[in-house]
Design an enzyme around this catalytic site. Structure first.
Site, PDB file in Angstrom:
ATOM      1  N   GLN A 174      -6.711   1.242   7.199  1.00  0.00           N
ATOM      2  CA  GLN A 174      -5.487   0.443   7.206  1.00  0.00           C
ATOM      3  C   GLN A 174      -4.253   1.333   7.320  1.00  0.00           C
ATOM      4  O   GLN A 174      -3.998   2.158   6.447  1.00  0.00           O
ATOM      5  CB  GLN A 174      -5.434  -0.365   5.898  1.00  0.00           C
ATOM      6  CG  GLN A 174      -4.136  -1.104   5.677  1.00  0.00           C
ATOM      7  CD  GLN A 174      -4.203  -2.013   4.459  1.00  0.00           C
ATOM      8  OE1 GLN A 174      -5.281  -2.253   3.908  1.00  0.00           O
ATOM      9  NE2 GLN A 174      -3.078  -2.527   4.034  1.00  0.00           N
TER      10      GLN A 174
ATOM     11  N   SER B 293       1.264   1.881   4.811  1.00  0.00           N
ATOM     12  CA  SER B 293       2.250   2.686   4.085  1.00  0.00           C
ATOM     13  C   SER B 293       2.679   3.915   4.876  1.00  0.00           C
ATOM     14  O   SER B 293       1.892   4.497   5.639  1.00  0.00           O
ATOM     15  CB  SER B 293       1.658   3.162   2.751  1.00  0.00           C
ATOM     16  OG  SER B 293       1.486   2.077   1.893  1.00  0.00           O
TER      17      SER B 293
ATOM     18  N   SER C 162      -6.911   5.168   3.101  1.00  0.00           N
ATOM     19  CA  SER C 162      -8.226   5.361   2.492  1.00  0.00           C
ATOM     20  C   SER C 162      -9.294   5.478   3.560  1.00  0.00           C
ATOM     21  O   SER C 162      -9.350   4.674   4.498  1.00  0.00           O
ATOM     22  CB  SER C 162      -8.561   4.187   1.565  1.00  0.00           C
ATOM     23  OG  SER C 162      -7.686   4.183   0.472  1.00  0.00           O
TER      24      SER C 162
ATOM     25  N   GLU D 276      -8.217 -11.739   1.732  1.00  0.00           N
ATOM     26  CA  GLU D 276      -9.191 -11.282   0.764  1.00  0.00           C
ATOM     27  C   GLU D 276      -9.417 -12.320  -0.330  1.00  0.00           C
ATOM     28  O   GLU D 276     -10.515 -12.492  -0.807  1.00  0.00           O
ATOM     29  CB  GLU D 276      -8.767  -9.947   0.191  1.00  0.00           C
ATOM     30  CG  GLU D 276      -9.935  -8.998   0.142  1.00  0.00           C
ATOM     31  CD  GLU D 276     -10.146  -8.451  -1.224  1.00  0.00           C
ATOM     32  OE1 GLU D 276      -9.184  -8.448  -1.989  1.00  0.00           O
ATOM     33  OE2 GLU D 276     -11.274  -8.062  -1.514  1.00  0.00           O
TER      34      GLU D 276
ATOM     35  N   ASN E 264       3.019  -2.194 -10.340  1.00  0.00           N
ATOM     36  CA  ASN E 264       3.345  -3.086 -11.455  1.00  0.00           C
ATOM     37  C   ASN E 264       4.739  -3.687 -11.292  1.00  0.00           C
ATOM     38  O   ASN E 264       4.941  -4.888 -11.494  1.00  0.00           O
ATOM     39  CB  ASN E 264       3.362  -2.283 -12.766  1.00  0.00           C
ATOM     40  CG  ASN E 264       2.004  -2.319 -13.471  1.00  0.00           C
ATOM     41  OD1 ASN E 264       1.079  -2.979 -13.022  1.00  0.00           O
ATOM     42  ND2 ASN E 264       1.915  -1.607 -14.573  1.00  0.00           N
ATOM     43  N   GLU E 265       5.691  -2.838 -10.954  1.00  0.00           N
ATOM     44  CA  GLU E 265       7.088  -3.265 -10.923  1.00  0.00           C
ATOM     45  C   GLU E 265       7.310  -4.292  -9.815  1.00  0.00           C
ATOM     46  O   GLU E 265       8.023  -5.279 -10.004  1.00  0.00           O
ATOM     47  CB  GLU E 265       7.995  -2.043 -10.740  1.00  0.00           C
ATOM     48  CG  GLU E 265       7.997  -1.104 -11.946  1.00  0.00           C
ATOM     49  CD  GLU E 265       6.671  -0.369 -12.180  1.00  0.00           C
ATOM     50  OE1 GLU E 265       5.927  -0.138 -11.215  1.00  0.00           O
ATOM     51  OE2 GLU E 265       6.378  -0.055 -13.359  1.00  0.00           O
TER      52      GLU E 265
END
Lengths: 395, 375
Positions: free
Chosen positions: A128, A131, A165, A248, A371-372
């Site tokens: 993928q 980023s 990845s 997903e 998280n943020e």
């Protein structure tokens, strides 16, 4: 009970795993999961072909494309039994869970014909390309460029992707790139399917805190995508890219939870060995871990259930935050339970597994939305609170 | 097991939400508070009488609807959301479970139809039911063709308005259940609580006649475990509802309150705290509804494990939602006039019912370390 199709499927998967995850495949048991993703790559590629021969790759795909057309409940059962048997991390996951459904929904017939069979056969592996060094949480600020070469109709790509990845084990990458010069944000993007083995592509491994190198930086310097390998229209890349993430639906997370349960069992086992199970504080932490895991299971079942209402939609927004923070806490509990030997690198595979859990679970609250960012999304989309202000350089 | 509500269940949920929003709004609760009653007789007449909500889990042969745990948690969540000052948990959840699971057929015949019809309010004395230390709790011994009850009872919710008191006592190595009528040899003293949304009483224990004992003689620990699990789960649902209610109040306030030229809901520090609460609410609610759906097929031990898990989450959540309500309201959050303190006091009072959270977690740890994580 034998009439129940889900129970019958469970029995079938269990039997298949018992008779196939043996012999030369035995070393793969419990290997290749997050944090250990680069383990035994060649044997795991063979394992993907073994799965394919048993028709266990892409079981949720329609039968016309070689799948089994399994329902959500059946796919969950498959994932759970696979994990229960210690099935290794799936190299084919990105192709099967993300690329396949995207092509089935938005791909051309030609793309479906060329790409789906290789994914189904366990021979073509995908990664993928989203980023970038300057586009993490703010993915829409990405700057990898795709320029149309008028002579060939190809798209010529320059730029860099990161945290890719398993790029070094993959054949293809899907790339979000900017195809309209001067465009900003979500506009002017293109979704490209690109072969990795071509001039102008360089893959550099990145070493992680656990010592492994399952992700990479991928550099594009004039690499090409054919016109027929654009998914959707040029300029529509953002909507394709986001739809892909939606496919997903968390089905694999119930399999993931089976692995979490094994990890918590391991923590309990080691707590009994070290005597940590006699500490009232450790006991409370173990109890909290158990409750968090059971609640996670019910959360996933509510989110996956058909006919979900507003409550379930909000629950879905918080699910990633819940499991990732739970897992991170388990990593620390595992270390505390092991005691002083926790940080000593010894040969005990159980302790090694928990050490990797301790380290890799730090990534859980970062990848796939930190998280943020998760809290922003929940506050804004779930609770209807005001959106974050954008900087002047943004949109 | 399905975690999707059926059409009938959705109807109960929507109807309960509508009714409590209408009849247990802030003004009405403050009226109950000002009269220092801890009980809203008008709302109870509507809920238990007209609507028959106490009949939900009463078996059909006792003129109930014979429904299950899911319907109970739906009602309890809705009641908790508005801090409805009615003895729903004591009567419809705890007492019904006790009568249906551990009582003699005669006691069921006497009491269940009355509860189902909304004619009887029941309160349950079960101190020490989750107390490993043995400090709390009631002991029963035979005495003069009857029993002597002794021990520490502690504050008993809904006792001052109850016409039936069910008392769970230790007896030898087992347990016994007694049905007492206030005014007939047993006195209930009203006590004032920080939590003005419920009535609290104390009980003087004494000699009771033999006929007051109503448990069946042949009970196993599993029978009691089922009752405790039912009561704990219903209470957890009420706590989840109270957390939701505290968040309702908070989200409405911060969306209006302007400082520095913007609503305070637009500050990330505040958004993130609300989002954290919402995530924890989703977790606790999933645990409650999952445990309720699983109750029909789970073993008594698993039911207890899940109910205690739901309590552990819901107790924390209700308190945090209430303390955040005070904090995010700022100065007015500390006033009597605004509602956060009602949720705050209820949260602390509920946290102490049927055992503390650390006791629940300790029980969970015992079972998980012994029997494994399960899946």
């Amino acid at each position: 009970m034998s009439q129940d199709p889900v129970a019958a499927l469970r029995a079938e998967v269990r039997h298949w795993m018992e008779t196939h995850l043996v012999g030369r495949f035995l070393p793969l048991k419990h290997r290749g999961h997050a944090g250990d993703g680069d383990a035994l790559p060649e044997l795991r590629k063979e394992w993907e072909r073994e799965l394919a021969a048993g028709r266990w790759t892409c079981p949720g795909w329609p039968e016309a494309w070689g799948g089994r057309g399994l329902s959500v409940a059946e796919q969950v059962a498959f994932q759970e039994e696979y994990a229960r048997a210690g099935g290794p991390g799936r190299l084919g996951h990105i192709g099967e869970g993300l690329v396949g459904p995207t092509l089935l929904a938005f791909g051309t017939e030609d793309q479906q014909r060329r790409f789906l069979p290789g994914i189904r056969a366990g021979t073509d592996f995908w990664c993928q390309g989203y980023s970038e060094p300057s586009a993490g949480s703010d993915l829409a600020s990405l700057s990898t460029r795709a320029r149309l070469d008028a002579a060939t109709g190809d798209w010529v790509v320059h730029g860099q992707k990161v945290w890719t990845s398993l790029a070094h084990l993959s054949d293809w990458i899907f790339v979000l790139a900017r195809c309209e010069e001067g465009s900003v944000g979500r506009k002017g993007l293109i979704f490209l399917l690109m072969r990795l083995d071509q001039p102008g592509v360089e893959i550099q491994p990145i070493r992680q805190i656990g010592g492994g190198t399952e992700f990479n930086a991928v550099f594009f310097d004039g690499a090409r995508a054919k016109a027929r390998d654009v998914v959707g229209q040029p300029g529509e890349g953002w909507s394709i890219g986001m739809a892909l993430l939606g496919f997903e639906r968390g089905i694999s997370t119930l399999g993931q939870q089976m692995a979490f349960a094994q990890e918590l069992d391991l923590v309990c086992e080691i707590a009994r060995e070290t005597g940590a199970d006699r500490s009232p504080v450790i006991r409370q932490r173990i109890a909290r871990a158990w409750v968090g895991l059971r609640a996670m299971r019910y959360l996933a079942m509510r989110v996956l259930a058909e006919g979900t209402d507003a409550e379930a939609r909000i629950e879905a927004l918080g699910y990633k935050y819940h499991w990732s923070n739970w897992h991170r806490d388990l990593g620390r509990l595992a270390m505390d339970v092991m005691g002083p030997v926790a940080t000593i690198e010894d040969a005990d595979p159980r302790r090694d597994r928990l050490r990797q859990l301790f380290l890799f679970s730090r990534a859980d609250t970062i990848y796939g939305g930190t998280n943020e960012i998760q809290l922003n999304i929940l506050a804004e989309q779930g609770l209807g609170m005001p959106r974050e202000p954008r900087g002047t350089g943004g949109r | 097991m399905s975690l999707v509500l059926s059409e009938d269940q959705v109807m109960i949920r929507d109807e309960a939400a509508r009714l409590f929003a209408e009849m247990a709004d802030s003004a009405r609760i403050r009226e109950v508070l000002s009269h220092d009653l801890g009980h809203d007789a008008q709302l109870w007449a509507r809920v238990a009488g007209d609507l028959g909500w106490c009949s939900l889990t009463v078996p059909e042969q006792s003129r109930g609807l014979g429904l299950g745990a899911v319907e109970t948690v739906i009602l309890m969540e809705a009641a908790g959301r508005r801090l409805a000052p009615v003895p729903l948990w004591s009567t419809a959840a705890f007492a019904v479970a006790l009568l249906a699971h551990v009582s003699t057929p005669e006691a069921c015949e006497t009491w269940l139809p009355r509860i189902a019809a909304g004619e009887t309010i029941a309160a349950v004395a079960a101190p020490g039911i989750s107390d490993a230390s043995g400090l709390m709790g009631i002991a029963a011994e035979t005495e003069n063709e009857g029993y002597r009850l002794s021990g520490r009872v502690g504050p008993l919710i809904d006792a001052p308005v109850a016409d039936l008191l069910l008392v769970i006592a230790r007896m030898g190595t087992g347990r016994a259940l007694f049905a007492l009528r206030p005014g007939q040899g047993v006195e209930v003293r009203r006590v004032r609580s920080l939590d003005g949304t419920r009535s609290y009483g104390e009980l003087d224990l004494s000699h009771v006649p033999a006929m007051a004992r109503i448990d069946r003689g042949d009970l196993s620990e599993d029978d009691w475990t089922k009752v405790v699990a039912t009561a704990q789960l219903a209470l957890a649902a009420e706590e989840v509802g109270a957390a939701r209610g505290a968040m309702d109040v908070t989200l409405a306030y911060i969306a209006d309150r302007v400082q520095f030229g913007r609503t305070i809901a637009s500050f990330q520090a505040i958004k993130h705290r609300c989002a954290r609460l919402e995530i924890d609410l989703a977790e606790a609610r999933a645990m409650v509804y999952g445990a309720a759906a699983n109750a029909v097929s789970a073993s008594p031990q698993e039911r207890l494990l899940e109910a205690l898990g739901a309590r552990a989450l819901a107790t924390d959540l209700a308190f945090r939602a209430a303390e955040e309500a005070i904090q995010l309201h700022g100065g007015v959050g500390f006033t009597w006039e605004y509602d956060p303190h009602l949720y705050f006091k209820r949260a602390q009072a509920s946290a102490m019912l049927l055992g503390r959270q650390d006791e629940h977690l300790s029980t969970i740890a015992d079972i998980v370390l012994r029997a494994g994580v399960g899946s």
